[in-house]
Scaffold this motif. Structure first.
Motif, PDB file in Angstrom:
ATOM      1  N   ALA A  33      51.953  44.525  41.551  1.00  0.00           N
ATOM      2  CA  ALA A  33      50.707  45.154  42.019  1.00  0.00           C
ATOM      3  C   ALA A  33      49.635  45.133  41.161  1.00  0.00           C
ATOM      4  O   ALA A  33      49.756  45.866  39.784  1.00  0.00           O
ATOM      5  CB  ALA A  33      51.074  46.652  42.476  1.00  0.00           C
ATOM      6  N   VAL A  34      48.342  44.515  41.427  1.00  0.00           N
ATOM      7  CA  VAL A  34      47.409  44.417  40.229  1.00  0.00           C
ATOM      8  C   VAL A  34      46.204  45.093  40.636  1.00  0.00           C
ATOM      9  O   VAL A  34      45.538  44.614  41.731  1.00  0.00           O
ATOM     10  CB  VAL A  34      47.376  42.892  39.922  1.00  0.00           C
ATOM     11  CG1 VAL A  34      46.116  42.814  38.876  1.00  0.00           C
ATOM     12  CG2 VAL A  34      48.585  42.462  39.604  1.00  0.00           C
ATOM     13  N   LEU A  48      36.055  40.285  43.566  1.00  0.00           N
ATOM     14  CA  LEU A  48      36.627  39.268  44.294  1.00  0.00           C
ATOM     15  C   LEU A  48      36.536  39.454  45.676  1.00  0.00           C
ATOM     16  O   LEU A  48      37.309  40.386  46.022  1.00  0.00           O
ATOM     17  CB  LEU A  48      37.677  38.551  43.663  1.00  0.00           C
ATOM     18  CG  LEU A  48      37.985  38.253  42.128  1.00  0.00           C
ATOM     19  CD1 LEU A  48      39.224  38.042  41.453  1.00  0.00           C
ATOM     20  CD2 LEU A  48      36.884  37.263  41.929  1.00  0.00           C
ATOM     21  N   ALA A  49      36.363  38.319  46.604  1.00  0.00           N
ATOM     22  CA  ALA A  49      36.358  38.417  48.018  1.00  0.00           C
ATOM     23  C   ALA A  49      38.022  38.369  48.393  1.00  0.00           C
ATOM     24  O   ALA A  49      38.565  37.579  47.806  1.00  0.00           O
ATOM     25  CB  ALA A  49      35.684  37.277  48.825  1.00  0.00           C
ATOM     26  N   ALA A  50      38.154  39.082  49.448  1.00  0.00           N
ATOM     27  CA  ALA A  50      39.573  38.997  50.244  1.00  0.00           C
ATOM     28  C   ALA A  50      39.607  37.578  50.942  1.00  0.00           C
ATOM     29  O   ALA A  50      38.872  37.102  51.288  1.00  0.00           O
ATOM     30  CB  ALA A  50      39.879  40.205  50.822  1.00  0.00           C
ATOM     31  N   VAL A  51      41.128  37.199  50.922  1.00  0.00           N
ATOM     32  CA  VAL A  51      41.490  35.837  51.573  1.00  0.00           C
ATOM     33  C   VAL A  51      41.539  36.490  52.947  1.00  0.00           C
ATOM     34  O   VAL A  51      41.797  37.374  53.583  1.00  0.00           O
ATOM     35  CB  VAL A  51      42.949  35.654  51.089  1.00  0.00           C
ATOM     36  CG1 VAL A  51      43.288  34.139  52.031  1.00  0.00           C
ATOM     37  CG2 VAL A  51      42.725  35.048  49.773  1.00  0.00           C
ATOM     38  N   ARG A  80      44.542  34.461  36.219  1.00  0.00           N
ATOM     39  CA  ARG A  80      44.966  35.722  36.694  1.00  0.00           C
ATOM     40  C   ARG A  80      44.203  36.575  37.662  1.00  0.00           C
ATOM     41  O   ARG A  80      44.638  37.235  38.522  1.00  0.00           O
ATOM     42  CB  ARG A  80      44.876  36.631  35.298  1.00  0.00           C
ATOM     43  CG  ARG A  80      45.950  36.399  34.037  1.00  0.00           C
ATOM     44  CD  ARG A  80      46.128  37.176  32.973  1.00  0.00           C
ATOM     45  NE  ARG A  80      44.828  37.601  32.312  1.00  0.00           N
ATOM     46  CZ  ARG A  80      44.398  36.692  31.349  1.00  0.00           C
ATOM     47  NH1 ARG A  80      45.055  35.894  30.840  1.00  0.00           N
ATOM     48  NH2 ARG A  80      43.389  37.156  30.640  1.00  0.00           N
ATOM     49  N   LEU A  81      42.921  36.347  37.606  1.00  0.00           N
ATOM     50  CA  LEU A  81      41.769  37.062  38.650  1.00  0.00           C
ATOM     51  C   LEU A  81      42.205  36.328  39.896  1.00  0.00           C
ATOM     52  O   LEU A  81      42.028  36.987  40.727  1.00  0.00           O
ATOM     53  CB  LEU A  81      40.542  36.833  38.362  1.00  0.00           C
ATOM     54  CG  LEU A  81      40.023  37.685  37.110  1.00  0.00           C
ATOM     55  CD1 LEU A  81      38.759  37.459  36.731  1.00  0.00           C
ATOM     56  CD2 LEU A  81      40.276  39.277  37.230  1.00  0.00           C
ATOM     57  N   ARG A  95      45.766  41.291  46.181  1.00  0.00           N
ATOM     58  CA  ARG A  95      44.818  42.333  46.718  1.00  0.00           C
ATOM     59  C   ARG A  95      44.868  42.142  48.209  1.00  0.00           C
ATOM     60  O   ARG A  95      45.027  42.957  49.221  1.00  0.00           O
ATOM     61  CB  ARG A  95      43.577  42.477  46.233  1.00  0.00           C
ATOM     62  CG  ARG A  95      42.694  43.313  46.816  1.00  0.00           C
ATOM     63  CD  ARG A  95      41.222  43.539  46.366  1.00  0.00           C
ATOM     64  NE  ARG A  95      40.485  44.550  46.958  1.00  0.00           N
ATOM     65  CZ  ARG A  95      39.207  44.146  46.997  1.00  0.00           C
ATOM     66  NH1 ARG A  95      38.441  43.439  46.285  1.00  0.00           N
ATOM     67  NH2 ARG A  95      38.544  45.018  47.703  1.00  0.00           N
ATOM     68  N   SER A  96      44.541  40.509  48.485  1.00  0.00           N
ATOM     69  CA  SER A  96      44.631  40.565  50.114  1.00  0.00           C
ATOM     70  C   SER A  96      46.079  40.689  50.622  1.00  0.00           C
ATOM     71  O   SER A  96      45.743  40.943  51.895  1.00  0.00           O
ATOM     72  CB  SER A  96      44.468  38.825  50.024  1.00  0.00           C
ATOM     73  OG  SER A  96      42.960  38.783  49.577  1.00  0.00           O
ATOM     74  N   LEU A  97      47.121  40.422  50.233  1.00  0.00           N
ATOM     75  CA  LEU A  97      48.624  40.442  50.543  1.00  0.00           C
ATOM     76  C   LEU A  97      48.461  42.137  50.961  1.00  0.00           C
ATOM     77  O   LEU A  97      48.920  42.551  51.940  1.00  0.00           O
ATOM     78  CB  LEU A  97      49.483  40.072  49.632  1.00  0.00           C
ATOM     79  CG  LEU A  97      50.805  40.592  49.914  1.00  0.00           C
ATOM     80  CD1 LEU A  97      51.318  39.856  51.489  1.00  0.00           C
ATOM     81  CD2 LEU A  97      51.753  39.918  49.211  1.00  0.00           C
ATOM     82  N   ARG A  98      48.296  42.811  49.706  1.00  0.00           N
ATOM     83  CA  ARG A  98      48.370  44.446  50.068  1.00  0.00           C
ATOM     84  C   ARG A  98      47.491  44.876  51.421  1.00  0.00           C
ATOM     85  O   ARG A  98      47.838  45.860  52.350  1.00  0.00           O
ATOM     86  CB  ARG A  98      47.764  45.461  48.829  1.00  0.00           C
ATOM     87  CG  ARG A  98      49.105  45.071  47.630  1.00  0.00           C
ATOM     88  CD  ARG A  98      48.691  46.176  46.637  1.00  0.00           C
ATOM     89  NE  ARG A  98      47.318  45.976  45.976  1.00  0.00           N
ATOM     90  CZ  ARG A  98      46.800  45.138  45.047  1.00  0.00           C
ATOM     91  NH1 ARG A  98      48.132  44.413  44.660  1.00  0.00           N
ATOM     92  NH2 ARG A  98      45.927  44.954  44.649  1.00  0.00           N
TER      93      ARG A  98
END
Length: 127
Positions: free
Chosen positions: A14-15, A22-25, A111-112, A119-122
């Motif tokens: 979890a980051v 950054l834009a989400a997928v 890393r980013l 983040r997109s997965l969460r």
């Protein structure tokens, strides 16, 4: 091999990346049914979840940062005894001592990119 192990471990990190901007997928990261399996408490393994070039970049980054001395053993510390008596050495789990995922040290872009994917997965799992 160690490559498949890398995929499994990275999928559980979890980051926080809110400050990265950054834009989400927008396309789903998981196939239909995966979220339901996770909600039932089952484990879902997604082969190829991370693109192989990103896995290579992250691995090279971690190895480079480790060789530069930016990792240290992580574990429970018994402050009643000296560090040399605690039993932690280079074989123990290592933790990056840098200023985090946004650090300009090493391959910050990789890393980013990983952080944005997580983040997109969460977000996908929270829907």
């Amino acid at each position: 091999g160690s490559g498949s192990r890398t995929h499994k471990y990275m999928a559980f990190l979890a980051v926080p990346v809110a400050a990265a901007g950054l834009a989400a997928v927008t396309t789903p990261l998981l196939p239909a049914g995966a979220t339901a399996a996770i909600e039932r408490g089952q484990i879902h393994v997604e082969p190829g979840f991370l693109p192989p070039p990103l896995v290579r970049s992250l691995r090279e980054d971690a190895m480079s940062l480790f060789e530069a001395g930016l990792f240290s053993p992580d574990g429970l510390t018994n402050t009643a005894v000296g560090r040399s008596q605690q039993g932690f050495d280079r074989r123990d789990r290592q933790t990056f001592r840098g200023d985090g995922w946004s650090s300009a040290t090493g391959d910050q872009a990789a890393r980013l990119q990983f952080a944005a994917r997580m983040r997109s997965l969460r977000e996908e799992l929270a829907e």
